[in-house]
Scaffold this active site. Structure first.
Site, PDB file in Angstrom:
ATOM      1  N   CYS A  96      21.139 -11.335  11.004  1.00  0.00           N
ATOM      2  CA  CYS A  96      19.737 -11.606  10.938  1.00  0.00           C
ATOM      3  C   CYS A  96      19.190  -9.963  10.475  1.00  0.00           C
ATOM      4  CB  CYS A  96      18.869 -12.226  12.141  1.00  0.00           C
ATOM      5  SG  CYS A  96      18.755 -10.774  13.647  1.00  0.00           S
ATOM      6  N   VAL A  97      17.728 -10.267  10.309  1.00  0.00           N
ATOM      7  CA  VAL A  97      17.047  -8.811   9.776  1.00  0.00           C
ATOM      8  C   VAL A  97      17.280  -7.721  10.812  1.00  0.00           C
ATOM      9  CG1 VAL A  97      14.921  -7.842   8.921  1.00  0.00           C
ATOM     10  CG2 VAL A  97      15.586  -9.944   8.264  1.00  0.00           C
TER      11      VAL A  97
END
Length: 93
Positions: free
Chosen positions: A8-9
């Site tokens: 994920c980011v």
């Protein structure tokens, strides 16, 4: 054993949730997998067999030789991930 990364980011909450769901999916499929969660920056140096992430982040990560890229928008649905994992692995046999 497959080397799997949930990406994920920021590599904190959402990737941890995805990691736990992915672990359940692989377990239910009877496939041994070492699942780790990382952020997009850390992922640049990684060489997993499978990467599972969002469609938007998949565009940033891009395709890599020898890596199966799976996208999902629901980080909690084991059934959906099992289906996606099964199809992706079948296509790459």
């Amino acid at each position: 054993m497959l080397k799997v990364y949930a990406v994920c980011v920021n590599g904190v909450g959402s990737s941890l949730l995805l990691k736990m769901t992915v672990e359940k999916a692989f377990k239910e499929l009877g496939i041994e997998a070492d699942v780790k969660h990382v952020d997009a920056g850390q992922f640049k140096g990684c060489r997993p067999d499978v990467c599972i992430t969002t469609p938007a982040l998949a565009k940033t990560i891009g395709e890599r030789a020898g890596m199966i890229l799976i996208t999902t928008t629901n980080f909690l649905d084991v059934k959906v991930l099992k289906d996606k994992i099964s199809k992706a692995l079948e296509q790459n046999e």
